[in-house]
Design a protein around this motif. Structure first.
Motif, PDB file in Angstrom:
ATOM      1  N   SER A   1       6.488   7.308 -11.958  1.00 10.08           N
ATOM      2  CA  SER A   1       7.837   6.792 -12.150  1.00 10.08           C
ATOM      3  C   SER A   1       7.781   5.299 -12.456  1.00 10.08           C
ATOM      4  O   SER A   1       7.131   4.531 -11.726  1.00 10.08           O
ATOM      5  CB  SER A   1       8.676   7.030 -10.896  1.00 10.08           C
ATOM      6  N   HIS A   2       8.464   4.875 -13.516  1.00  6.89           N
ATOM      7  CA  HIS A   2       8.459   3.448 -13.831  1.00  6.89           C
ATOM      8  C   HIS A   2       9.251   2.656 -12.793  1.00  6.89           C
ATOM      9  O   HIS A   2       9.033   1.445 -12.647  1.00  6.89           O
ATOM     10  CB  HIS A   2       8.999   3.195 -15.242  1.00  6.89           C
ATOM     11  N   PHE A   3      10.137   3.335 -12.056  1.00  8.45           N
ATOM     12  CA  PHE A   3      10.844   2.645 -10.983  1.00  8.45           C
ATOM     13  C   PHE A   3       9.872   2.294  -9.851  1.00  8.45           C
ATOM     14  O   PHE A   3       9.860   1.172  -9.351  1.00  8.45           O
ATOM     15  CB  PHE A   3      11.988   3.505 -10.451  1.00  8.45           C
ATOM     16  N   TRP A   4       9.049   3.270  -9.442  1.00  7.60           N
ATOM     17  CA  TRP A   4       8.084   2.998  -8.390  1.00  7.60           C
ATOM     18  C   TRP A   4       7.021   2.015  -8.865  1.00  7.60           C
ATOM     19  O   TRP A   4       6.539   1.180  -8.089  1.00  7.60           O
ATOM     20  CB  TRP A   4       7.429   4.295  -7.909  1.00  7.60           C
ATOM     21  N   LEU A   5       6.654   2.079 -10.130  1.00  7.30           N
ATOM     22  CA  LEU A   5       5.685   1.117 -10.651  1.00  7.30           C
ATOM     23  C   LEU A   5       6.247  -0.299 -10.554  1.00  7.30           C
ATOM     24  O   LEU A   5       5.531  -1.232 -10.161  1.00  7.30           O
ATOM     25  CB  LEU A   5       5.335   1.456 -12.097  1.00  7.30           C
ATOM     26  N   SER A   6       7.517  -0.464 -10.886  1.00 11.27           N
ATOM     27  CA  SER A   6       8.114  -1.799 -10.816  1.00 11.27           C
ATOM     28  C   SER A   6       8.200  -2.289  -9.379  1.00 11.27           C
ATOM     29  O   SER A   6       7.962  -3.474  -9.102  1.00 11.27           O
ATOM     30  CB  SER A   6       9.506  -1.792 -11.465  1.00 11.27           C
ATOM     31  N   ILE A   7       8.531  -1.396  -8.446  1.00 14.45           N
ATOM     32  CA  ILE A   7       8.568  -1.784  -7.028  1.00 14.45           C
ATOM     33  C   ILE A   7       7.189  -2.223  -6.568  1.00 14.45           C
ATOM     34  O   ILE A   7       7.027  -3.248  -5.890  1.00 14.45           O
ATOM     35  CB  ILE A   7       9.093  -0.629  -6.164  1.00 14.45           C
ATOM     36  N   HIS A   8       6.173  -1.463  -6.949  1.00 10.90           N
ATOM     37  CA  HIS A   8       4.792  -1.767  -6.563  1.00 10.90           C
ATOM     38  C   HIS A   8       4.354  -3.116  -7.130  1.00 10.90           C
ATOM     39  O   HIS A   8       3.803  -3.961  -6.412  1.00 10.90           O
ATOM     40  CB  HIS A   8       3.887  -0.637  -7.070  1.00 10.90           C
TER      41      HIS A   8
ATOM     42  N   GLY B   1       0.814  -1.204   0.000  1.00 11.47           N
ATOM     43  CA  GLY B   1       0.000   0.000   0.000  1.00 11.47           C
ATOM     44  C   GLY B   1       0.850   1.258   0.000  1.00 11.47           C
ATOM     45  O   GLY B   1       0.560   2.220  -0.722  1.00 11.47           O
ATOM     46  N   ALA B   2       1.917   1.253   0.818  1.00 12.33           N
ATOM     47  CA  ALA B   2       2.800   2.423   0.879  1.00 12.33           C
ATOM     48  C   ALA B   2       3.500   2.649  -0.459  1.00 12.33           C
ATOM     49  O   ALA B   2       3.576   3.785  -0.947  1.00 12.33           O
ATOM     50  CB  ALA B   2       3.832   2.230   1.990  1.00 12.33           C
ATOM     51  N   PHE B   3       3.976   1.575  -1.072  1.00  8.17           N
ATOM     52  CA  PHE B   3       4.646   1.707  -2.367  1.00  8.17           C
ATOM     53  C   PHE B   3       3.672   2.218  -3.437  1.00  8.17           C
ATOM     54  O   PHE B   3       4.065   2.977  -4.334  1.00  8.17           O
ATOM     55  CB  PHE B   3       5.222   0.360  -2.804  1.00  8.17           C
ATOM     56  N   GLY B   4       2.415   1.798  -3.331  1.00  5.04           N
ATOM     57  CA  GLY B   4       1.416   2.284  -4.276  1.00  5.04           C
ATOM     58  C   GLY B   4       1.247   3.795  -4.185  1.00  5.04           C
ATOM     59  O   GLY B   4       1.134   4.487  -5.210  1.00  5.04           O
TER      60      GLY B   4
END
Length: 350
Positions: free
Chosen positions: A168-175, A149-152
């Motif tokens: 950010s595609h980096f945050w999308l990949s982490i999520h 949830g936090a990463f989202g």
């Protein structure tokens, strides 16, 4: 030390129920699969930035009046996505309500999954139904859900800048990869519990050297897929196997190798479509090892990567058709589950 030992031991009045826990975890894994599908729809409909704030309690309900809808729409109008993409395209309130629904439903489903995990976990815990050694693992899975949830939210926030038109595609990949990792953990733990129920004294499975290598290869392919999604790199070419008439596409190397390997849509599309065959080869080797031990797990691995390859090609040829792209993401999650199953088979101990 004594307190820690006591906290991990079933109560005197409780009876461990590993099969019940396994069924519960499989049910939560199914919800995560639905979440992956809804997340894919949210991304592909450009709905992710429609809610510009995080309201854990009040955000459970959608706007209930036209004034509330207009307030949300006005907040969205301040984003770079509206100013540069959807606004000039003529988005009105009705179109905004459509994208708002998918982001709201995605967040609501996340809350539902959190409750579906936390409430039964508390009940099993209080009833003394959790076998010894499994409480820390279940708490870790609960923490992963919270991190998801936090990463989202960090992902959404990364796209709210005045000049940003996407997250950010980096945050999308982490999520996305956190969701896949959680799914694999749920399946693995459920299989451990089911084995414990069947034998009464089975030890948890462990990762073997082969499964670790396959996991790394599969992780890289999923990471590339997430970056392709985040950068809309699937639109870089609608031909296969060549990309716009070339085997190796023209990539932008002027900003350095690191930038090209992490940002250039043509190069990432190229890597994703061809690293897939490395992943297929690794999964075939793994499935052949699994087959003598559990033929069903081997079939699941073969079926998942076979369908995934076909869906990937179809997604490219159709110019990223919405439902094909969503199916591609969902089968990717199923592939993670099949991999976890096969890895568990190879790592089982008597």
């Amino acid at each position: 030390m004594v307190a820690a030992t006591l906290s991990d031991t079933p109560s005197a009045t409780g009876t461990p129920r590993p099969l019940a826990l396994a069924r519960w975890l499989f049910a939560v894994a199914a919800l995560v699969l639905v979440m992956v599908a809804v997340g894919g729809i949210t991304r592909l409909t450009e709905s992710g930035l429609s809610i510009t704030h995080w309201s854990p309690v009040s955000g459970t309900l959608p706007p209930l009046s036209e004034a509330d809808w207009q307030t949300e729409f006005d907040l969205y109008k301040q984003t770079g996505e509206y100013r540069n993409v959807t606004g000039p395209a003529g988005m009105d309130l009705a179109a905004f309500k459509f994208i708002f629904f998918w982001e709201w439903f995605h967040r609501l489903l996340g809350r539902v999954i959190g409750l579906a995990f936390a409430v039964p976990l508390a009940w099993f815990w209080l009833r003394g139904a959790i076998p010894a050694g499994y409480k820390p693992r279940l708490l870790a899975l609960l923490a992963l859900g919270g991190l998801q949830g936090a990463f989202g939210w960090f992902m959404v926030r990364s796209g709210l800048g005045a000049e940003m038109t996407d997250v950010s595609h980096f945050w999308l990949s982490i999520h996305l990869l956190t969701a896949f990792f959680t799914l694999g953990g749920l399946v693995w733990t459920a299989l451990d519990l089911r084995q414990l129920d069947a034998s009464g004294r089975g030890k948890p499975a462990r990762f073997t050297g082969l499964t670790f290598v396959v996991a790394v290869i599969l992780f890289l392919q999923l990471l590339l897929g997430a970056w392709v999604a985040g950068l809309n790199a699937g639109l870089a070419s609608n031909t296969w196997p060549l990309m716009n008439g070339r085997l190796v596409p023209e990539a932008n190397w002027s900003q350095g190798i690191w930038w090209t390997f992490t940002h250039d849509p043509f190069w990432l599309h190229f890597l994703h479509r061809w690293w897939a065959w490395v992943a297929v080869a690794a999964l075939i080797v793994m499935a052949r090892k699994v087959k003598p031990l559990d033929r069903r797990a081997s079939i699941a691995i073969h079926s998942a990567f076979g369908i995934q390859i076909l869906l990937g090609i179809a997604t490219v040829l159709t110019g990223v058709d919405l439902w094909l792209a969503v199916a591609h993401q969902v089968v990717g999650a199923l592939l993670v589950g099949a991999f976890a199953w096969g890895a568990h088979v190879l790592g089982r101990r008597s």
